[in-house]
Design a protein around this motif. Sequence first.
Motif, PDB file in Angstrom:
ATOM      1  N   LEU A   1      29.025  45.536 -43.216  1.00 47.41           N
ATOM      2  CA  LEU A   1      28.136  45.139 -42.449  1.00 47.41           C
ATOM      3  C   LEU A   1      27.579  45.960 -41.371  1.00 47.41           C
ATOM      4  O   LEU A   1      26.551  45.587 -40.701  1.00 47.41           O
ATOM      5  N   SER A   2      28.115  47.258 -41.515  1.00 47.19           N
ATOM      6  CA  SER A   2      27.575  48.308 -40.169  1.00 47.19           C
ATOM      7  C   SER A   2      28.176  49.508 -40.730  1.00 47.19           C
ATOM      8  O   SER A   2      28.751  49.548 -41.793  1.00 47.19           O
ATOM      9  N   THR A   3      27.301  50.344 -40.304  1.00 45.27           N
ATOM     10  CA  THR A   3      27.869  51.658 -40.583  1.00 45.27           C
ATOM     11  C   THR A   3      28.946  52.106 -39.856  1.00 45.27           C
ATOM     12  O   THR A   3      29.501  53.377 -40.221  1.00 45.27           O
ATOM     13  N   GLU A   4      29.402  51.564 -39.082  1.00 38.45           N
ATOM     14  CA  GLU A   4      30.845  51.793 -38.215  1.00 38.45           C
ATOM     15  C   GLU A   4      31.913  51.093 -38.799  1.00 38.45           C
ATOM     16  O   GLU A   4      32.069  49.765 -39.098  1.00 38.45           O
ATOM     17  N   ASN A   5      32.899  51.968 -39.544  1.00 39.26           N
ATOM     18  CA  ASN A   5      34.251  51.091 -40.126  1.00 39.26           C
ATOM     19  C   ASN A   5      35.267  50.672 -38.992  1.00 39.26           C
ATOM     20  O   ASN A   5      35.154  51.266 -37.896  1.00 39.26           O
ATOM     21  N   TYR A   6      35.919  49.739 -39.221  1.00 40.86           N
ATOM     22  CA  TYR A   6      36.725  49.351 -38.144  1.00 40.86           C
ATOM     23  C   TYR A   6      38.292  50.055 -38.227  1.00 40.86           C
ATOM     24  O   TYR A   6      38.826  50.144 -39.524  1.00 40.86           O
ATOM     25  N   VAL A   7      38.651  50.726 -37.101  1.00 39.44           N
ATOM     26  CA  VAL A   7      40.086  51.586 -37.324  1.00 39.44           C
ATOM     27  C   VAL A   7      40.857  50.956 -36.365  1.00 39.44           C
ATOM     28  O   VAL A   7      40.652  50.595 -35.047  1.00 39.44           O
ATOM     29  N   GLU A   8      42.098  50.707 -36.702  1.00 41.16           N
ATOM     30  CA  GLU A   8      43.131  50.300 -35.536  1.00 41.16           C
ATOM     31  C   GLU A   8      44.521  50.903 -35.889  1.00 41.16           C
ATOM     32  O   GLU A   8      45.056  51.064 -36.891  1.00 41.16           O
ATOM     33  N   ASP A   9      44.757  51.756 -34.799  1.00 39.00           N
ATOM     34  CA  ASP A   9      46.161  52.595 -35.045  1.00 39.00           C
ATOM     35  C   ASP A   9      47.265  51.709 -34.899  1.00 39.00           C
ATOM     36  O   ASP A   9      47.145  50.443 -33.995  1.00 39.00           O
ATOM     37  N   ILE A  10      48.224  51.781 -35.815  1.00 39.20           N
ATOM     38  CA  ILE A  10      49.306  50.770 -35.950  1.00 39.20           C
ATOM     39  C   ILE A  10      50.539  51.746 -35.040  1.00 39.20           C
ATOM     40  O   ILE A  10      50.790  52.697 -35.317  1.00 39.20           O
ATOM     41  N   HIS A  11      50.907  50.882 -34.241  1.00 36.00           N
ATOM     42  CA  HIS A  11      51.875  51.293 -33.493  1.00 36.00           C
ATOM     43  C   HIS A  11      53.009  50.215 -32.675  1.00 36.00           C
ATOM     44  O   HIS A  11      52.660  49.062 -32.874  1.00 36.00           O
ATOM     45  N   GLY A  12      53.930  50.330 -32.131  1.00 36.11           N
ATOM     46  CA  GLY A  12      54.943  49.331 -31.422  1.00 36.11           C
ATOM     47  C   GLY A  12      54.124  48.542 -30.525  1.00 36.11           C
ATOM     48  O   GLY A  12      54.840  47.387 -30.366  1.00 36.11           O
ATOM     49  N   GLY A  13      53.029  48.784 -29.871  1.00 37.09           N
ATOM     50  CA  GLY A  13      52.533  47.858 -29.016  1.00 37.09           C
ATOM     51  C   GLY A  13      51.759  46.810 -29.577  1.00 37.09           C
ATOM     52  O   GLY A  13      51.330  45.890 -28.673  1.00 37.09           O
ATOM     53  N   LEU A  14      51.564  46.741 -30.828  1.00 37.65           N
ATOM     54  CA  LEU A  14      50.983  45.631 -31.365  1.00 37.65           C
ATOM     55  C   LEU A  14      51.838  44.540 -32.063  1.00 37.65           C
ATOM     56  O   LEU A  14      52.842  44.643 -32.180  1.00 37.65           O
ATOM     57  N   ASP A  15      51.441  43.315 -31.436  1.00 40.13           N
ATOM     58  CA  ASP A  15      52.185  42.062 -32.107  1.00 40.13           C
ATOM     59  C   ASP A  15      51.468  41.243 -33.085  1.00 40.13           C
ATOM     60  O   ASP A  15      50.427  41.137 -32.857  1.00 40.13           O
ATOM     61  N   PHE A  16      52.291  41.352 -34.330  1.00 44.46           N
ATOM     62  CA  PHE A  16      51.351  40.887 -35.395  1.00 44.46           C
ATOM     63  C   PHE A  16      52.130  39.465 -35.713  1.00 44.46           C
ATOM     64  O   PHE A  16      53.206  39.124 -35.370  1.00 44.46           O
ATOM     65  N   GLU A  17      51.134  38.460 -36.184  1.00 47.78           N
ATOM     66  CA  GLU A  17      51.823  37.239 -36.422  1.00 47.78           C
ATOM     67  C   GLU A  17      50.865  36.668 -37.799  1.00 47.78           C
ATOM     68  O   GLU A  17      49.662  37.038 -37.833  1.00 47.78           O
ATOM     69  N   LEU A  18      51.807  36.250 -38.616  1.00 49.29           N
ATOM     70  CA  LEU A  18      51.093  35.573 -40.111  1.00 49.29           C
ATOM     71  C   LEU A  18      50.980  34.154 -40.018  1.00 49.29           C
ATOM     72  O   LEU A  18      51.675  33.375 -39.550  1.00 49.29           O
ATOM     73  N   ASN A  19      49.599  33.961 -40.149  1.00 52.26           N
ATOM     74  CA  ASN A  19      49.073  32.333 -40.145  1.00 52.26           C
ATOM     75  C   ASN A  19      48.014  32.258 -41.096  1.00 52.26           C
ATOM     76  O   ASN A  19      46.785  32.252 -41.020  1.00 52.26           O
ATOM     77  N   PRO A  20      48.540  32.199 -42.524  1.00 53.48           N
ATOM     78  CA  PRO A  20      47.722  32.130 -43.562  1.00 53.48           C
ATOM     79  C   PRO A  20      46.647  31.166 -43.579  1.00 53.48           C
ATOM     80  O   PRO A  20      46.589  30.297 -42.851  1.00 53.48           O
ATOM     81  N   PRO A  21      45.348  31.765 -43.753  1.00 54.44           N
ATOM     82  CA  PRO A  21      45.053  33.080 -44.400  1.00 54.44           C
ATOM     83  C   PRO A  21      44.656  34.172 -43.552  1.00 54.44           C
ATOM     84  O   PRO A  21      44.013  35.058 -44.137  1.00 54.44           O
ATOM     85  N   TYR A  22      45.310  33.911 -42.432  1.00 60.03           N
ATOM     86  CA  TYR A  22      44.882  35.059 -41.465  1.00 60.03           C
ATOM     87  C   TYR A  22      46.161  35.957 -41.028  1.00 60.03           C
ATOM     88  O   TYR A  22      47.374  35.466 -41.128  1.00 60.03           O
TER      89      TYR A  22
END
Length: 125
Positions: free
Chosen positions: A73-94
Amino acid sequence: MVSPGVVPNPDVLAVLRGFDPDVEEVLASSGHVSLYTMAVESQQWTRKDVEGSLFLLKRRGTPRFRMMVLNKLSTENYVEDIHGGLDFELNPPYLMYTHGNAEIIGVWFYEQEDLHRVENVLMRI
């Protein structure tokens, strides 16, 4: 090591290295995702202008791991560095994550298999 279901394609690696020359390996991928954000105060989801193929990458440099969405949708790609400060949660389909601030990011996966494969790699990281 390549995760099950991830085919190491030299063309894909070449494209990814064009955006990030430190890319060593694709750990997991998904052919189609869309990103959303939620402001915690308002509890409202907003669709971001990010949609495309997602890649979890192992890199030579710092940060060692990175998530990249090749944005259709854009010329800018989305980048996220993976590190210990991120909190992930699975909530399908998300797959939702936060930096511990007032914003939650939701990654919507078209393929549920991809969601679980990406989550498994993130938990190992």
